[in-house]
Design a protein around this motif. Structure first.
Motif, PDB file in Angstrom:
ATOM      1  N   ASP A  83      10.876 -11.741  21.722  1.00 12.83           N
ATOM      2  CA  ASP A  83      10.209 -10.088  21.587  1.00 12.83           C
ATOM      3  C   ASP A  83      11.094  -9.043  21.734  1.00 12.83           C
ATOM      4  O   ASP A  83      10.024  -7.908  21.594  1.00 12.83           O
ATOM      5  N   ILE A  84      11.903  -9.424  21.978  1.00 10.68           N
ATOM      6  CA  ILE A  84      13.377  -8.155  22.431  1.00 10.68           C
ATOM      7  C   ILE A  84      12.943  -7.444  20.501  1.00 10.68           C
ATOM      8  O   ILE A  84      13.428  -8.127  19.716  1.00 10.68           O
ATOM      9  N   ARG A  85      13.052  -6.078  20.311  1.00  6.09           N
ATOM     10  CA  ARG A  85      13.635  -6.154  19.332  1.00  6.09           C
ATOM     11  C   ARG A  85      14.597  -4.906  19.256  1.00  6.09           C
ATOM     12  O   ARG A  85      14.709  -4.028  19.537  1.00  6.09           O
ATOM     13  N   PRO A  86      16.145  -5.763  19.527  1.00  2.00           N
ATOM     14  CA  PRO A  86      17.021  -4.450  19.559  1.00  2.00           C
ATOM     15  C   PRO A  86      17.651  -3.656  18.593  1.00  2.00           C
ATOM     16  O   PRO A  86      16.759  -3.395  17.384  1.00  2.00           O
ATOM     17  N   ILE A  87      17.626  -1.820  19.511  1.00  2.00           N
ATOM     18  CA  ILE A  87      18.194  -1.454  18.085  1.00  2.00           C
ATOM     19  C   ILE A  87      19.510  -1.476  18.424  1.00  2.00           C
ATOM     20  O   ILE A  87      20.579  -2.044  18.384  1.00  2.00           O
ATOM     21  N   MET A  88      20.095  -0.971  16.361  1.00  2.00           N
ATOM     22  CA  MET A  88      21.638  -0.826  16.222  1.00  2.00           C
ATOM     23  C   MET A  88      20.988   0.188  15.866  1.00  2.00           C
ATOM     24  O   MET A  88      20.649   0.254  15.124  1.00  2.00           O
ATOM     25  N   SER A  89      22.798   0.238  14.869  1.00  2.00           N
ATOM     26  CA  SER A  89      22.816   1.209  13.997  1.00  2.00           C
ATOM     27  C   SER A  89      23.831   1.343  12.674  1.00  2.00           C
ATOM     28  O   SER A  89      24.428  -0.275  12.754  1.00  2.00           O
ATOM     29  N   HIS A  90      23.393   1.223  11.528  1.00  2.00           N
ATOM     30  CA  HIS A  90      24.315  -0.159  10.389  1.00  2.00           C
ATOM     31  C   HIS A  90      25.042   1.283  10.419  1.00  2.00           C
ATOM     32  O   HIS A  90      26.489   1.207   9.755  1.00  2.00           O
TER      33      HIS A  90
ATOM     34  N   ARG B  46      20.827  -9.109  15.512  1.00  2.00           N
ATOM     35  CA  ARG B  46      20.659  -8.278  14.952  1.00  2.00           C
ATOM     36  C   ARG B  46      21.945  -8.140  14.113  1.00  2.00           C
ATOM     37  O   ARG B  46      22.858  -8.740  13.890  1.00  2.00           O
ATOM     38  N   PRO B  47      21.586  -7.025  13.314  1.00  2.00           N
ATOM     39  CA  PRO B  47      22.137  -6.991  11.798  1.00  2.00           C
ATOM     40  C   PRO B  47      23.420  -6.186  12.038  1.00  2.00           C
ATOM     41  O   PRO B  47      23.842  -5.576  12.949  1.00  2.00           O
ATOM     42  N   PHE B  48      24.849  -6.730  11.839  1.00  2.00           N
ATOM     43  CA  PHE B  48      26.152  -6.212  11.657  1.00  2.00           C
ATOM     44  C   PHE B  48      25.703  -4.893  11.046  1.00  2.00           C
ATOM     45  O   PHE B  48      24.886  -4.862  10.282  1.00  2.00           O
ATOM     46  N   GLU B  49      26.804  -3.881  11.270  1.00  2.00           N
ATOM     47  CA  GLU B  49      27.023  -2.490  11.015  1.00  2.00           C
ATOM     48  C   GLU B  49      27.405  -3.146   9.144  1.00  2.00           C
ATOM     49  O   GLU B  49      28.507  -4.210   9.447  1.00  2.00           O
TER      50      GLU B  49
END
Ligand SMILES: [Fe+2]
Length: 373
Positions: A239-246, A271-274
């Protein structure tokens, strides 16, 4: 100079932004204060900073295969001590059958991370189902026990003599990463009422890390209701929705889940990779000079480390530079996968940790050599 803007200095060949567009054939190392919040410098090296040929002494990075521990214990206070200091105590606990007595931690809040298994937690506040991937935060003084549906393996992370809080999400707002509404609390329900009996029950109370036993002629989990702004909380890592930046590799501290006193607990979730060609795709080399760093590998494929499997725990004492393993390093700027597939729990402590007495039996002695290409 406006508040919050620090002077910047530079020399030689360097990038203009951190973790982006590094000079050709260089490896970036971050030297930083206060984890990743304070002043920092980015040094561009010709060689990977983990390219040592020998590493001796107490500072050496260590890895423990906790999956090889076979020490089931009915009482969590008999769990294997892995690492500890004055602010926290990290234990590895295996529970194979229903707990025969109640437990109560008088030393601090307990954060139980359920690595494997499932069951029902009964406590002063009612019943809470638990399963793999759950964090269960038990306030100091809560009486509890677990009935096992599948044998439970858990990492117990004590916030000694202090309380856990949630991190300040700052500009992201309080609903980022996980909405506080996802924190489940126990229910006084039929199953909880049904477990109340007039049998003799023992409560194992841990205080100053010594155990006392209090015996009652009835089950002290006899509450009929409760109210307040303190309660056990459950949060599952899915249920954790991590933040990331592309376009920017975020520091590990962006993934903070719980804050203790002089330590933090972070969660690495898929999480998606940059995608920006200039953005770093793997963790940057860093000298964690202010924090000891612990990583527990829960599930998935740990993209920045070689030869790590679920149930392992690594310990990087503060004061040496570390970063991705050689296979991950090849993907510093070119990733062949769209996203990470890993769940890991990180515990960063401001003060040095000591290693528990028996855990060295499952230590991987050659871990410091694992960065050799
Ligand atoms: Fe680190």
């Amino acid at each position: 100079m406006k508040d919050g803007v620090r002077p910047q200095w530079a020399s030689g060949t360097h990038s203009r932004q951190a973790h982006c567009a590094l000079p050709d054939q260089t490896y970036e190392r971050e030297i930083s204060k206060e984890g990743f919040f304070g002043p920092a410098a980015f040094v561009h090296h010709r060689h990977p900073p983990t390219g040592w040929i020998e590493f001796d002494g107490p500072l050496r990075p260590r890895a423990f295969d906790l999956a090889r521990i076979a020490a089931p214990a009915d009482c969590p206070w008999a769990a294997t001590d892995v690492l500890f200091n004055a602010s926290t105590r990290i234990r590895h606990w295996q529970l194979g059958a229903n707990m025969a007595s109640l437990a109560r931690n008088g030393d601090g809040d307990e954060l139980m991370f359920v690595h494997a298994g499932a069951g029902e937690l009964y406590c002063d506040f009612g019943r809470l189902a638990i399963e793999a991937g759950d964090y269960v935060l038990l306030p100091r003084g809560t009486m509890w026990r677990i009935d096992v549906a599948k044998p439970v393996t858990a990492l117990l992370i004590e916030c000694t003599n202090a309380s856990y809080t949630l991190p300040d999400r700052g500009l992201l707002g309080p609903h980022a990463q996980f909405d506080p509404a996802m924190l489940d609390t126990p229910e006084i329900d039929d199953a909880f009422i049904a477990q109340q009996d007039e049998r003799e029950w023992r409560v194992r109370v841990k205080r100053y890390n010594a155990v006392s036993t209090v015996t009652y002629p009835f089950n002290p989990l006899d509450a009929v209701g409760w109210h307040g702004d303190l309660a056990p909380l459950r949060l599952n890592v899915r249920d954790i929705r991590p933040i990331m930046s592309h376009r920017y590799h975020l520091p590990p501290s962006a993934h903070t889940t719980f804050v203790g006193d002089r330590f933090v607990v972070c969660t690495f979730a898929p999480r998606p990779f940059e995608t920006d060609p200039d953005a770093l795709k793997v963790p940057f080399f860093h000298s964690n000079d202010d924090y000891d760093e612990v990583l527990f590998y829960h599930a998935g494929d740990f993209f920045s480390r070689d030869n790590i499997h679920p149930g392992m725990l690594t310990f990087h004492p503060s004061g040496f530079t570390h970063g991705p393993h050689p296979k991950a390093l090849e993907k510093m700027f070119v990733q062949d996968k769209p996203a990470t597939d890993e769940y890991a729990v990180m515990i960063d402590t401001r003060d040095p940790l000591e290693v528990g007495g028996t855990v060295d039996a499952v230590e991987l002695r050659d871990y410091a050599d694992s960065w050799k290409g």
